[in-house]
Design a protein around this motif. Structure first.
Motif, PDB file in Angstrom:
ATOM      1  N   CYS A  11       9.663  -5.016  -7.614  1.00 16.81           N
ATOM      2  CA  CYS A  11       9.075  -4.233  -6.519  1.00 16.81           C
ATOM      3  C   CYS A  11       8.513  -2.906  -7.039  1.00 16.81           C
ATOM      4  O   CYS A  11       9.151  -2.246  -7.873  1.00 16.81           O
ATOM      5  N   PRO A  12       7.348  -2.505  -6.579  1.00 16.15           N
ATOM      6  CA  PRO A  12       6.830  -1.182  -6.968  1.00 16.15           C
ATOM      7  C   PRO A  12       7.811  -0.071  -6.601  1.00 16.15           C
ATOM      8  O   PRO A  12       8.463  -0.117  -5.549  1.00 16.15           O
ATOM      9  N   ASP A  13       7.907   0.933  -7.454  1.00 16.19           N
ATOM     10  CA  ASP A  13       8.870   2.021  -7.235  1.00 16.19           C
ATOM     11  C   ASP A  13       8.705   2.684  -5.871  1.00 16.19           C
ATOM     12  O   ASP A  13       9.686   3.042  -5.221  1.00 16.19           O
ATOM     13  N   ILE A 134      14.745  -8.213  -7.962  1.00 12.66           N
ATOM     14  CA  ILE A 134      13.466  -7.717  -7.456  1.00 12.66           C
ATOM     15  C   ILE A 134      13.429  -6.186  -7.428  1.00 12.66           C
ATOM     16  O   ILE A 134      12.382  -5.579  -7.636  1.00 12.66           O
ATOM     17  N   MET A 135      14.558  -5.549  -7.201  1.00  7.22           N
ATOM     18  CA  MET A 135      14.618  -4.084  -7.214  1.00  7.22           C
ATOM     19  C   MET A 135      14.253  -3.568  -8.605  1.00  7.22           C
ATOM     20  O   MET A 135      14.638  -4.174  -9.612  1.00  7.22           O
ATOM     21  N   GLU A 199       3.427  -7.392  -1.873  1.00 11.07           N
ATOM     22  CA  GLU A 199       3.209  -6.218  -2.708  1.00 11.07           C
ATOM     23  C   GLU A 199       3.784  -6.410  -4.108  1.00 11.07           C
ATOM     24  O   GLU A 199       3.207  -5.950  -5.100  1.00 11.07           O
ATOM     25  N   THR A 200       4.929  -7.070  -4.208  1.00 11.97           N
ATOM     26  CA  THR A 200       5.535  -7.322  -5.517  1.00 11.97           C
ATOM     27  C   THR A 200       4.676  -8.271  -6.343  1.00 11.97           C
ATOM     28  O   THR A 200       4.455  -8.040  -7.545  1.00 11.97           O
ATOM     29  N   ARG A 201       4.182  -9.341  -5.708  1.00 10.33           N
ATOM     30  CA  ARG A 201       3.319 -10.288  -6.440  1.00 10.33           C
ATOM     31  C   ARG A 201       2.031  -9.623  -6.917  1.00 10.33           C
ATOM     32  O   ARG A 201       1.570  -9.878  -8.027  1.00 10.33           O
ATOM     33  N   GLU A 202       1.451  -8.764  -6.088  1.00  6.94           N
ATOM     34  CA  GLU A 202       0.125  -8.229  -6.389  1.00  6.94           C
ATOM     35  C   GLU A 202       0.156  -6.915  -7.173  1.00  6.94           C
ATOM     36  O   GLU A 202      -0.751  -6.645  -7.978  1.00  6.94           O
ATOM     37  N   ARG A 203       1.186  -6.086  -6.964  1.00  5.91           N
ATOM     38  CA  ARG A 203       1.185  -4.758  -7.571  1.00  5.91           C
ATOM     39  C   ARG A 203       2.472  -4.415  -8.308  1.00  5.91           C
ATOM     40  O   ARG A 203       2.599  -3.301  -8.850  1.00  5.91           O
ATOM     41  N   GLY A 204       3.426  -5.332  -8.329  1.00  9.43           N
ATOM     42  CA  GLY A 204       4.699  -5.034  -8.983  1.00  9.43           C
ATOM     43  C   GLY A 204       4.572  -4.938 -10.484  1.00  9.43           C
ATOM     44  O   GLY A 204       3.785  -5.659 -11.111  1.00  9.43           O
ATOM     45  N   ALA A 205       5.375  -4.042 -11.084  1.00  8.34           N
ATOM     46  CA  ALA A 205       5.405  -3.920 -12.539  1.00  8.34           C
ATOM     47  C   ALA A 205       6.070  -5.146 -13.147  1.00  8.34           C
ATOM     48  O   ALA A 205       6.884  -5.830 -12.504  1.00  8.34           O
TER      49      ALA A 205
END
Length: 422
Positions: A11-13, A134-135, A199-205
Protein backbone atom coordinates in the motif's frame (compact mmCIF):
# COMPACT_ATOMS: atom_id res chain seq x y z
CA UNK A 1 19.85 -25.01 -0.48
CA UNK A 2 19.87 -21.57 -2.12
CA UNK A 3 18.52 -18.26 -1.01
CA UNK A 4 15.78 -16.60 -3.03
CA UNK A 5 13.83 -13.37 -3.46
CA UNK A 6 10.16 -12.45 -3.58
CA UNK A 7 8.53 -9.27 -4.84
CA UNK A 8 5.09 -7.81 -4.10
CA UNK A 9 3.32 -4.46 -4.14
CA UNK A 10 2.44 -2.79 -0.85
CA UNK A 11 0.00 0.00 0.00
CA UNK A 12 1.26 3.53 -0.72
CA UNK A 13 2.51 5.23 2.44
CA UNK A 14 -0.02 8.07 2.13
CA UNK A 15 -2.91 5.58 2.33
CA UNK A 16 -1.53 3.33 5.08
CA UNK A 17 -3.26 5.20 7.91
CA UNK A 18 -6.64 4.95 6.23
CA UNK A 19 -6.15 1.26 5.50
CA UNK A 20 -5.28 0.59 9.13
CA UNK A 21 -8.31 2.57 10.33
CA UNK A 22 -10.59 0.59 8.00
CA UNK A 23 -9.22 -2.75 9.24
CA UNK A 24 -9.55 -1.67 12.87
CA UNK A 25 -13.12 -0.35 12.55
CA UNK A 26 -14.27 -3.45 10.68
CA UNK A 27 -12.68 -5.77 13.22
CA UNK A 28 -14.13 -3.90 16.21
CA UNK A 29 -17.69 -4.13 14.89
CA UNK A 30 -17.19 -7.73 13.79
CA UNK A 31 -15.99 -8.62 17.29
CA UNK A 32 -19.13 -7.05 18.75
CA UNK A 33 -21.05 -9.67 16.80
CA UNK A 34 -18.88 -12.39 18.32
CA UNK A 35 -19.12 -11.13 21.92
CA UNK A 36 -22.81 -10.24 21.95
CA UNK A 37 -23.80 -13.62 23.42
CA UNK A 38 -21.13 -13.54 26.17
CA UNK A 39 -22.35 -10.07 27.13
CA UNK A 40 -25.88 -11.33 27.87
CA UNK A 41 -24.96 -14.76 29.23
CA UNK A 42 -25.19 -13.70 32.89
CA UNK A 43 -28.71 -12.36 32.27
CA UNK A 44 -29.80 -15.62 30.63
CA UNK A 45 -28.50 -17.57 33.63
CA UNK A 46 -29.91 -15.28 36.32
CA UNK A 47 -33.28 -15.23 34.53
CA UNK A 48 -33.59 -18.98 35.14
CA UNK A 49 -33.81 -19.97 31.51
CA UNK A 50 -30.37 -21.60 31.39
CA UNK A 51 -27.98 -23.34 33.76
CA UNK A 52 -24.31 -22.31 33.68
CA UNK A 53 -23.35 -25.40 31.68
CA UNK A 54 -26.22 -24.89 29.20
CA UNK A 55 -25.35 -21.23 28.69
CA UNK A 56 -21.68 -22.12 28.40
CA UNK A 57 -22.44 -24.78 25.78
CA UNK A 58 -23.76 -22.14 23.37
CA UNK A 59 -20.53 -20.18 23.69
CA UNK A 60 -18.50 -23.38 23.38
CA UNK A 61 -20.15 -24.29 20.09
CA UNK A 62 -19.31 -20.88 18.65
CA UNK A 63 -15.70 -21.03 19.84
CA UNK A 64 -15.29 -24.62 18.61
CA UNK A 65 -16.75 -23.79 15.21
CA UNK A 66 -14.64 -20.64 14.99
CA UNK A 67 -11.47 -22.48 15.94
CA UNK A 68 -11.96 -25.43 13.59
CA UNK A 69 -12.88 -23.19 10.67
CA UNK A 70 -9.87 -20.95 11.34
CA UNK A 71 -7.51 -23.46 9.77
CA UNK A 72 -9.56 -23.68 6.56
CA UNK A 73 -10.20 -19.93 6.40
CA UNK A 74 -6.50 -19.29 7.01
CA UNK A 75 -5.51 -21.33 3.98
CA UNK A 76 -8.27 -19.74 1.90
CA UNK A 77 -7.12 -16.34 3.10
CA UNK A 78 -3.75 -16.81 1.37
CA UNK A 79 -5.59 -17.42 -1.94
CA UNK A 80 -8.71 -15.19 -1.95
CA UNK A 81 -8.77 -11.40 -1.63
CA UNK A 82 -9.33 -10.15 1.95
CA UNK A 83 -12.04 -7.82 0.62
CA UNK A 84 -14.28 -10.76 -0.32
CA UNK A 85 -13.65 -12.94 2.72
CA UNK A 86 -14.09 -10.21 5.32
CA UNK A 87 -17.28 -8.91 3.72
CA UNK A 88 -18.72 -12.44 3.63
CA UNK A 89 -17.81 -13.12 7.25
CA UNK A 90 -19.09 -9.81 8.60
CA UNK A 91 -22.37 -9.79 6.66
CA UNK A 92 -23.09 -13.45 7.47
CA UNK A 93 -22.42 -12.93 11.18
CA UNK A 94 -24.70 -9.87 11.12
CA UNK A 95 -27.63 -11.92 9.84
CA UNK A 96 -27.04 -14.60 12.48
CA UNK A 97 -26.98 -11.98 15.27
CA UNK A 98 -30.33 -10.65 14.07
CA UNK A 99 -31.76 -14.17 14.09
CA UNK A 100 -30.40 -14.78 17.63
CA UNK A 101 -32.49 -11.82 18.77
CA UNK A 102 -35.60 -13.66 17.60
CA UNK A 103 -34.69 -16.90 19.37
CA UNK A 104 -35.70 -17.87 22.90
CA UNK A 105 -34.68 -21.53 23.39
CA UNK A 106 -31.45 -23.51 23.58
CA UNK A 107 -31.54 -25.74 20.43
CA UNK A 108 -31.88 -22.95 17.82
CA UNK A 109 -29.35 -20.83 19.72
CA UNK A 110 -26.85 -23.67 19.49
CA UNK A 111 -27.33 -23.93 15.72
CA UNK A 112 -27.20 -20.18 15.05
CA UNK A 113 -24.18 -19.51 17.25
CA UNK A 114 -22.28 -22.47 15.80
CA UNK A 115 -22.83 -20.98 12.33
CA UNK A 116 -21.74 -17.60 13.68
CA UNK A 117 -18.39 -19.11 14.58
CA UNK A 118 -17.92 -20.27 10.99
CA UNK A 119 -18.64 -16.83 9.53
CA UNK A 120 -16.53 -15.07 12.17
CA UNK A 121 -13.57 -17.27 11.21
CA UNK A 122 -13.41 -15.50 7.83
CA UNK A 123 -12.44 -12.16 9.38
CA UNK A 124 -9.23 -12.09 11.42
CA UNK A 125 -6.83 -14.16 9.27
CA UNK A 126 -7.41 -11.97 6.15
CA UNK A 127 -6.97 -8.85 8.29
CA UNK A 128 -3.67 -10.28 9.57
CA UNK A 129 -2.67 -10.84 5.94
CA UNK A 130 -3.46 -7.22 5.08
CA UNK A 131 -1.30 -5.96 7.95
CA UNK A 132 1.57 -8.41 7.42
CA UNK A 133 1.75 -8.34 3.61
CA UNK A 134 0.00 -5.24 2.21
CA UNK A 135 0.87 -2.63 4.86
CA UNK A 136 4.15 -0.78 4.06
CA UNK A 137 7.13 -2.49 5.78
CA UNK A 138 8.06 0.54 7.90
CA UNK A 139 4.55 0.62 9.43
CA UNK A 140 3.95 -3.12 9.69
CA UNK A 141 4.98 -3.91 13.25
CA UNK A 142 3.29 -0.83 14.70
CA UNK A 143 0.06 -1.61 12.83
CA UNK A 144 0.07 -5.21 14.11
CA UNK A 145 0.59 -3.90 17.64
CA UNK A 146 -1.96 -1.09 17.49
CA UNK A 147 -4.77 -3.25 16.15
CA UNK A 148 -4.65 -4.89 19.55
CA UNK A 149 -6.93 -2.06 20.71
CA UNK A 150 -9.71 -3.59 18.59
CA UNK A 151 -10.40 -6.51 20.91
CA UNK A 152 -10.76 -4.54 24.17
CA UNK A 153 -12.59 -1.73 22.39
CA UNK A 154 -15.10 -4.22 20.98
CA UNK A 155 -15.47 -5.73 24.45
CA UNK A 156 -16.26 -2.30 25.91
CA UNK A 157 -18.79 -1.71 23.13
CA UNK A 158 -20.47 -5.09 23.66
CA UNK A 159 -20.56 -4.99 27.46
CA UNK A 160 -21.50 -1.32 27.73
CA UNK A 161 -24.31 -1.85 25.24
CA UNK A 162 -25.40 -4.91 27.20
CA UNK A 163 -25.28 -3.09 30.56
CA UNK A 164 -27.43 -0.25 29.22
CA UNK A 165 -29.84 -2.39 27.24
CA UNK A 166 -30.29 -4.93 30.05
CA UNK A 167 -31.29 -2.07 32.32
CA UNK A 168 -33.82 -0.49 29.97
CA UNK A 169 -34.75 -3.24 27.49
CA UNK A 170 -34.58 -6.98 26.88
CA UNK A 171 -31.46 -9.06 26.21
CA UNK A 172 -32.33 -9.63 22.54
CA UNK A 173 -31.84 -5.94 21.73
CA UNK A 174 -28.08 -6.54 22.15
CA UNK A 175 -28.18 -8.93 19.18
CA UNK A 176 -30.28 -6.53 17.10
CA UNK A 177 -27.80 -3.72 17.78
CA UNK A 178 -24.80 -5.87 16.86
CA UNK A 179 -26.43 -7.14 13.67
CA UNK A 180 -27.38 -3.68 12.43
CA UNK A 181 -23.90 -2.25 13.03
CA UNK A 182 -22.25 -5.21 11.30
CA UNK A 183 -24.36 -4.89 8.16
CA UNK A 184 -23.37 -1.23 7.89
CA UNK A 185 -19.65 -1.83 8.38
CA UNK A 186 -19.66 -4.76 5.93
CA UNK A 187 -20.81 -2.42 3.17
CA UNK A 188 -18.23 0.23 4.14
CA UNK A 189 -15.47 -2.40 4.10
CA UNK A 190 -16.43 -3.75 0.67
CA UNK A 191 -16.43 -0.32 -0.97
CA UNK A 192 -13.36 1.20 0.71
CA UNK A 193 -11.18 -1.93 0.49
CA UNK A 194 -11.83 -2.02 -3.23
CA UNK A 195 -10.31 1.44 -3.43
CA UNK A 196 -7.20 0.45 -1.44
CA UNK A 197 -6.70 -2.67 -3.58
CA UNK A 198 -6.80 -0.61 -6.80
CA UNK A 199 -4.40 1.99 -5.44
CA UNK A 200 -1.97 -0.73 -4.32
CA UNK A 201 -2.02 -2.45 -7.73
CA UNK A 202 -1.56 0.80 -9.64
CA UNK A 203 0.62 2.97 -7.38
CA UNK A 204 1.99 0.75 -4.62
CA UNK A 205 5.74 0.49 -4.08
CA UNK A 206 7.43 -2.83 -4.84
CA UNK A 207 8.79 -4.64 -1.77
CA UNK A 208 11.69 -7.02 -2.41
CA UNK A 209 12.14 -9.80 0.15
CA UNK A 210 15.42 -11.71 0.34
CA UNK A 211 14.92 -15.16 1.88
CA UNK A 212 17.65 -17.10 3.65
CA UNK A 213 18.55 -20.60 2.45
CA UNK A 214 16.67 -22.29 5.28
CA UNK A 215 13.53 -20.21 4.73
CA UNK A 216 13.65 -20.89 0.98
CA UNK A 217 13.92 -24.62 1.72
CA UNK A 218 10.69 -24.70 3.76
CA UNK A 219 8.74 -21.89 2.06
CA UNK A 220 6.32 -24.14 0.15
CA UNK A 221 4.83 -26.02 3.11
CA UNK A 222 3.11 -24.32 6.03
CA UNK A 223 3.38 -27.39 8.26
CA UNK A 224 7.10 -27.66 7.60
CA UNK A 225 7.49 -23.97 8.40
CA UNK A 226 5.63 -24.43 11.69
CA UNK A 227 7.76 -27.46 12.58
CA UNK A 228 11.13 -25.94 11.66
CA UNK A 229 10.36 -22.60 13.35
CA UNK A 230 9.20 -24.16 16.61
CA UNK A 231 5.86 -22.39 16.23
CA UNK A 232 4.03 -25.63 17.06
CA UNK A 233 5.12 -25.04 20.65
CA UNK A 234 3.18 -21.79 20.43
CA UNK A 235 -0.05 -23.66 19.70
CA UNK A 236 -0.56 -24.70 23.34
CA UNK A 237 0.35 -21.20 24.47
CA UNK A 238 -2.19 -19.72 22.04
CA UNK A 239 -4.81 -22.17 23.30
CA UNK A 240 -4.13 -21.20 26.92
CA UNK A 241 -4.16 -17.46 26.24
CA UNK A 242 -7.55 -17.91 24.56
CA UNK A 243 -8.82 -20.06 27.42
CA UNK A 244 -7.94 -17.45 30.04
CA UNK A 245 -8.61 -14.28 28.02
CA UNK A 246 -12.10 -15.24 26.86
CA UNK A 247 -12.80 -17.30 29.95
CA UNK A 248 -12.19 -14.41 32.33
CA UNK A 249 -14.16 -12.02 30.13
CA UNK A 250 -17.09 -14.43 29.65
CA UNK A 251 -17.38 -15.60 33.25
CA UNK A 252 -16.45 -12.47 35.20
CA UNK A 253 -20.08 -11.15 35.36
CA UNK A 254 -21.35 -14.52 36.62
CA UNK A 255 -18.41 -14.82 39.04
CA UNK A 256 -19.09 -11.37 40.51
CA UNK A 257 -22.84 -12.02 40.75
CA UNK A 258 -22.46 -15.37 42.53
CA UNK A 259 -19.41 -14.64 44.69
CA UNK A 260 -20.37 -11.11 45.80
CA UNK A 261 -24.16 -10.99 45.21
CA UNK A 262 -24.07 -8.18 42.63
CA UNK A 263 -26.95 -7.43 40.26
CA UNK A 264 -26.28 -8.72 36.76
CA UNK A 265 -26.43 -5.24 35.22
CA UNK A 266 -23.75 -4.06 37.70
CA UNK A 267 -21.54 -7.11 37.23
CA UNK A 268 -21.72 -6.75 33.45
CA UNK A 269 -20.85 -3.08 33.83
CA UNK A 270 -17.86 -3.93 36.06
CA UNK A 271 -16.63 -6.34 33.40
CA UNK A 272 -15.91 -3.25 31.30
CA UNK A 273 -12.94 -2.65 33.62
CA UNK A 274 -11.14 -5.51 31.89
CA UNK A 275 -11.03 -4.05 28.36
CA UNK A 276 -10.47 -0.47 29.58
CA UNK A 277 -7.21 -1.59 31.18
CA UNK A 278 -6.52 -3.86 28.20
CA UNK A 279 -6.53 -0.82 25.88
CA UNK A 280 -3.86 0.84 28.04
CA UNK A 281 -2.07 -2.50 28.07
CA UNK A 282 -1.92 -2.57 24.26
CA UNK A 283 0.42 0.41 24.23
CA UNK A 284 2.47 -1.06 27.05
CA UNK A 285 2.76 -4.31 25.10
CA UNK A 286 3.81 -2.39 21.99
CA UNK A 287 6.50 -0.52 23.95
CA UNK A 288 7.82 -3.76 25.40
CA UNK A 289 7.84 -5.36 21.95
CA UNK A 290 9.73 -2.46 20.38
CA UNK A 291 12.29 -2.04 23.20
CA UNK A 292 12.53 -5.24 25.26
CA UNK A 293 11.00 -8.25 23.48
CA UNK A 294 13.07 -9.66 20.63
CA UNK A 295 11.58 -13.15 20.71
CA UNK A 296 7.78 -13.47 20.70
CA UNK A 297 7.77 -16.80 22.52
CA UNK A 298 9.97 -15.57 25.35
CA UNK A 299 7.71 -12.52 25.60
CA UNK A 300 4.63 -14.74 25.83
CA UNK A 301 6.28 -16.80 28.57
CA UNK A 302 6.86 -13.64 30.62
CA UNK A 303 3.19 -12.67 30.27
CA UNK A 304 2.11 -16.15 31.39
CA UNK A 305 4.34 -15.81 34.46
CA UNK A 306 2.73 -12.51 35.48
CA UNK A 307 -0.75 -13.95 34.86
CA UNK A 308 0.01 -16.92 37.11
CA UNK A 309 0.85 -14.58 39.98
CA UNK A 310 -2.44 -12.67 39.55
CA UNK A 311 -4.56 -15.83 39.44
CA UNK A 312 -2.79 -17.34 42.44
CA UNK A 313 -3.68 -14.25 44.51
CA UNK A 314 -7.28 -14.28 43.24
CA UNK A 315 -8.19 -17.49 45.12
CA UNK A 316 -7.61 -16.23 48.71
CA UNK A 317 -8.71 -12.64 48.10
CA UNK A 318 -12.00 -13.52 46.40
CA UNK A 319 -12.76 -16.06 49.14
CA UNK A 320 -12.27 -13.32 51.75
CA UNK A 321 -14.82 -11.14 49.95
CA UNK A 322 -12.41 -8.56 48.50
CA UNK A 323 -14.52 -7.57 45.49
CA UNK A 324 -12.39 -4.64 44.33
CA UNK A 325 -9.16 -6.64 44.60
CA UNK A 326 -10.77 -9.52 42.71
CA UNK A 327 -11.76 -7.22 39.85
CA UNK A 328 -8.21 -5.85 39.78
CA UNK A 329 -6.57 -9.28 39.73
CA UNK A 330 -8.88 -10.60 37.02
CA UNK A 331 -8.16 -7.46 35.00
CA UNK A 332 -4.41 -7.95 35.40
CA UNK A 333 -4.62 -11.63 34.45
CA UNK A 334 -6.74 -10.76 31.42
CA UNK A 335 -4.25 -8.10 30.28
CA UNK A 336 -1.37 -10.58 30.63
CA UNK A 337 -3.25 -13.10 28.51
CA UNK A 338 -3.90 -10.43 25.93
CA UNK A 339 -0.16 -9.78 25.88
CA UNK A 340 0.60 -13.46 25.29
CA UNK A 341 -2.11 -13.69 22.64
CA UNK A 342 -0.71 -10.62 20.87
CA UNK A 343 2.68 -12.34 20.63
CA UNK A 344 1.11 -15.39 18.95
CA UNK A 345 -1.70 -13.92 16.86
CA UNK A 346 -0.41 -10.46 15.88
CA UNK A 347 3.40 -10.46 15.93
CA UNK A 348 4.39 -13.99 14.89
CA UNK A 349 2.41 -13.70 11.59
CA UNK A 350 4.71 -10.83 10.54
CA UNK A 351 7.53 -13.36 10.18
CA UNK A 352 5.32 -15.79 8.25
CA UNK A 353 4.18 -12.93 6.01
CA UNK A 354 7.68 -12.81 4.55
CA UNK A 355 6.92 -16.26 3.11
CA UNK A 356 3.38 -15.36 1.98
CA UNK A 357 1.86 -17.49 4.75
CA UNK A 358 0.53 -14.84 7.13
CA UNK A 359 -3.14 -15.84 6.78
CA UNK A 360 -2.66 -19.61 7.02
CA UNK A 361 -0.22 -19.39 9.95
CA UNK A 362 -2.57 -17.02 11.75
CA UNK A 363 -5.41 -19.44 11.08
CA UNK A 364 -3.57 -22.31 12.76
CA UNK A 365 -2.59 -20.29 15.84
CA UNK A 366 -6.00 -18.64 16.10
CA UNK A 367 -7.59 -22.09 15.83
CA UNK A 368 -5.58 -23.15 18.86
CA UNK A 369 -6.57 -19.96 20.68
CA UNK A 370 -10.27 -20.62 20.22
CA UNK A 371 -10.01 -24.27 21.14
CA UNK A 372 -8.99 -22.79 24.48
CA UNK A 373 -11.93 -20.40 24.39
CA UNK A 374 -14.27 -23.33 23.75
CA UNK A 375 -12.82 -25.31 26.65
CA UNK A 376 -13.23 -22.32 28.94
CA UNK A 377 -16.78 -21.46 27.95
CA UNK A 378 -18.20 -24.91 28.65
CA UNK A 379 -15.53 -26.59 30.77
CA UNK A 380 -15.06 -23.78 33.28
CA UNK A 381 -18.84 -23.47 33.58
CA UNK A 382 -19.03 -27.17 34.44
CA UNK A 383 -16.17 -26.99 36.96
CA UNK A 384 -17.67 -23.90 38.64
CA UNK A 385 -21.12 -25.46 38.70
CA UNK A 386 -20.02 -28.68 40.43
CA UNK A 387 -16.86 -27.75 42.37
CA UNK A 388 -17.02 -23.98 42.84
CA UNK A 389 -15.13 -20.99 41.55
CA UNK A 390 -11.87 -21.72 43.39
CA UNK A 391 -11.58 -24.99 41.47
CA UNK A 392 -12.19 -23.12 38.21
CA UNK A 393 -9.38 -20.67 39.01
CA UNK A 394 -7.04 -23.56 39.83
CA UNK A 395 -7.79 -25.01 36.38
CA UNK A 396 -6.79 -21.69 34.80
CA UNK A 397 -3.57 -21.77 36.83
CA UNK A 398 -2.68 -25.28 35.66
CA UNK A 399 -3.07 -24.36 31.99
CA UNK A 400 -1.04 -21.16 32.42
CA UNK A 401 1.84 -23.02 34.08
CA UNK A 402 1.94 -25.63 31.29
CA UNK A 403 1.91 -22.87 28.66
CA UNK A 404 4.78 -21.08 30.39
CA UNK A 405 6.92 -24.22 30.27
CA UNK A 406 6.13 -25.06 26.62
CA UNK A 407 6.72 -21.55 25.28
CA UNK A 408 10.08 -21.46 27.03
CA UNK A 409 10.94 -24.79 25.37
CA UNK A 410 10.06 -23.48 21.91
CA UNK A 411 11.76 -20.09 22.29
CA UNK A 412 15.24 -21.24 21.22
CA UNK A 413 14.01 -22.83 18.00
CA UNK A 414 11.98 -19.73 17.17
CA UNK A 415 15.00 -17.50 17.79
CA UNK A 416 17.05 -19.52 15.29
CA UNK A 417 14.24 -19.22 12.71
CA UNK A 418 14.01 -15.41 12.92
CA UNK A 419 17.70 -14.66 13.53
CA UNK A 420 18.51 -13.84 9.88
CA UNK A 421 15.78 -11.21 9.48
CA UNK A 422 16.60 -7.54 9.23
Amino acid sequence: MQSGTLERRVCPDRLAGGLFALCTLTYIIALFGRMSYSAVMAELISGGGFTKSQAGLVGTMMFASYGLCQVLSGFIGDKIAPRVLIFTGTAGSAVLNLLMGLTHSLPPMLVLWTLNGAFQSLIWSPIARVLAEIMPPAMRKRACANIGVAYPTATILAYLAAALLLRFARWNTVFFTAGGLMLAVALVWFVRMGYYERETRERGAIETIVLSARKTDVSGSLWRILLVSGALFAAFGAMTSGLLRDGIQSWMPTFMTERFGMATSLSVGLAIALPVVNIIGVFGIRWLYEHRIHNEMRGAAAFFGAGIVALALLVPLSTLGAAASSVGLMTLASTCMMGASTMFISFMPIHFGLLGKASSATGVLNCASYVGSALSSYGIGKVAEFFGWNAAIVCWLGFALAALLLTRLGARKWQFFISDEA
